[in-house]
Design an enzyme around this catalytic site. Sequence first.
Site, PDB file in Angstrom:
ATOM      1  N   ARG A 238       7.133  62.140  48.932  1.00  0.00           N
ATOM      2  CA  ARG A 238       7.026  62.427  47.497  1.00  0.00           C
ATOM      3  C   ARG A 238       6.410  63.797  47.251  1.00  0.00           C
ATOM      4  O   ARG A 238       6.403  64.285  46.111  1.00  0.00           O
ATOM      5  CB  ARG A 238       6.187  61.353  46.817  1.00  0.00           C
ATOM      6  CG  ARG A 238       6.723  59.944  47.018  1.00  0.00           C
ATOM      7  CD  ARG A 238       5.695  58.889  46.653  1.00  0.00           C
ATOM      8  NE  ARG A 238       5.380  58.913  45.231  1.00  0.00           N
ATOM      9  CZ  ARG A 238       4.355  58.252  44.699  1.00  0.00           C
ATOM     10  NH1 ARG A 238       3.536  57.533  45.480  1.00  0.00           N
ATOM     11  NH2 ARG A 238       4.137  58.301  43.408  1.00  0.00           N
TER      12      ARG A 238
ATOM     13  N   ASP B 106      -3.566  56.796  36.262  1.00  0.00           N
ATOM     14  CA  ASP B 106      -2.642  56.036  37.102  1.00  0.00           C
ATOM     15  C   ASP B 106      -2.830  54.562  36.738  1.00  0.00           C
ATOM     16  O   ASP B 106      -3.784  54.181  36.048  1.00  0.00           O
ATOM     17  CB  ASP B 106      -2.939  56.301  38.578  1.00  0.00           C
ATOM     18  CG  ASP B 106      -1.724  56.073  39.473  1.00  0.00           C
ATOM     19  OD1 ASP B 106      -0.732  55.498  38.995  1.00  0.00           O
ATOM     20  OD2 ASP B 106      -1.766  56.479  40.651  1.00  0.00           O
TER      21      ASP B 106
ATOM     22  N   HIS C 274      -3.024  51.777  45.725  1.00  0.00           N
ATOM     23  CA  HIS C 274      -2.542  50.529  45.144  1.00  0.00           C
ATOM     24  C   HIS C 274      -3.307  49.340  45.729  1.00  0.00           C
ATOM     25  O   HIS C 274      -3.435  48.296  45.083  1.00  0.00           O
ATOM     26  CB  HIS C 274      -1.051  50.321  45.429  1.00  0.00           C
ATOM     27  CG  HIS C 274      -0.147  51.277  44.714  1.00  0.00           C
ATOM     28  ND1 HIS C 274       0.213  52.479  45.246  1.00  0.00           N
ATOM     29  CD2 HIS C 274       0.466  51.194  43.500  1.00  0.00           C
ATOM     30  CE1 HIS C 274       1.024  53.103  44.398  1.00  0.00           C
ATOM     31  NE2 HIS C 274       1.195  52.347  43.339  1.00  0.00           N
TER      32      HIS C 274
END
Length: 512
Positions: A148, A263, A191
């Site tokens: 990414r 986020d 995450h």
Amino acid sequence: MTLLANDRATQAELRRRVSTTLLPGFVGTVLPEWLAARLRDGLGGVCLFGMNIESGRQLRELTAAIRAANPHAIIAIDEEGGDVTRLYYDIGSPYPGAAVLGRGDDLEHTENIGRLVGWELRRSGCNLNFAPSIDINSNSDNPVIGVRSFGVEPERVAAHAAAWIRGHQQTGVAVSAKHFPGHGDTAVDSHLSLPVIERSIDELRERELVPFRAAVAAGARTIMSSHILLPQVDPNQPATFSADILQGLLRTELGFDGVIVSDALDMKGASGVHGIAEAAVRALIAGCDLLCIGTENSDAQMDEIEAAVLAAIGSGRLGAERIADAAGRVIRLAEESAALEASIPVPDAVDTATDPILATDRVIDTFSISERAARWLGAGTRAQTVVRIDTVANIAVGVAPWGPFAEIAEGTVAADPAWLEPNVIGISAAAPTIPALTGPVLVIGKDNHRHGFATAAIDTLRAENPEVLVIDAGWPSDDRAYADIATFGASRLLGRALLALLNAENRQERRA
């Protein structure tokens, strides 16, 4: 009675401002009534994910319903144009991804890709893109950034970040450059837990902040925070909860005056200790303006978050003026987006299968190809067996089809797929056993070096068979030990390019 009425009006306005800062997700492909009601009452907007999209037409109907409920709604989406895709979550992205763009190092091409992605979002009805990822991927073991990223060099990442942002925002769709102040030097996925990065403020200025300075200069309208802890900058709070980082570095030092987006607060790096409602309070106190709540939010959960924020205001932890500032920034973003949409016409869509900007030759030139692989290709070798390494992708990528398997499944293969026809064997952490194989074998996975079962299987195959070629469709280790060919991404376009390279009729001698 007048005072009571005014007090009730003040409370209603305050609640509306709190709602303006919230950006939840939801389950399903149709706007639920609870969310429509909140949008009518001033909810800031909605974040869409792959599970919310089943077709282009359905997506346009969904975004139209959101806008009907709130004409100034922010409709956000993660469309990075590579492995992280929502528009193409069912078939894989037709775009190259950031790592390939950085390796190609053609700024005009990067700007063109950013523009193409922006036009797709305009047609879909979205007005905010949580992209690009402008983290410097300085750790090849990074489980969440990897391909990414535009690369490992601050100046190159900065240049391509600025180019992508310029191209994208010319379409009227705002970007959200992420993940401030830089998520590249981690070996932990935020995450799942809270990464800790030991960087001094001077080191940040020399590396991680370089792309963000470029993003601000390029006019990025929003910037997304990261759930990472930098003890040498703020030993107590991760970036999303740190006023020193968001106000001190981003606002004051970098001069950013747009919307700061958190986020997703359902990530363990944000809410693993405190819960989502308290995470929302802390993010607003620190300086976030728009809170990405998560993927599967509910009406009851939104009530809980609003109640926690209002309680924090009532106790004095959070100033009402901070909420007014945050809501004002979100409203300005929405108004600017509406004005841009009204003034910028949308061109006809391109054919992503034939457009020269997405040509496979351009992509193949960015592949890392070892001498071993070049000999294989030069000899016209065809695999008798394909070993597919199935690993669990990070949550940002999800379960979108990947690489050549996505291209073949979509039925638009530009190259001969015969190399997959003889025998395909899948291995995973749950089923790592692989039989002895004779004849040419192709092994293909993502981030092979990070998965012990994958490296063990490759080592075994290589020890038993001299005709094994290993392909890594992720970010390989620095020594390329498990990547005879590295594609630096697994989008459907990269799968098509890999198939073209493996097609004996199209092969050329290529080197890393």
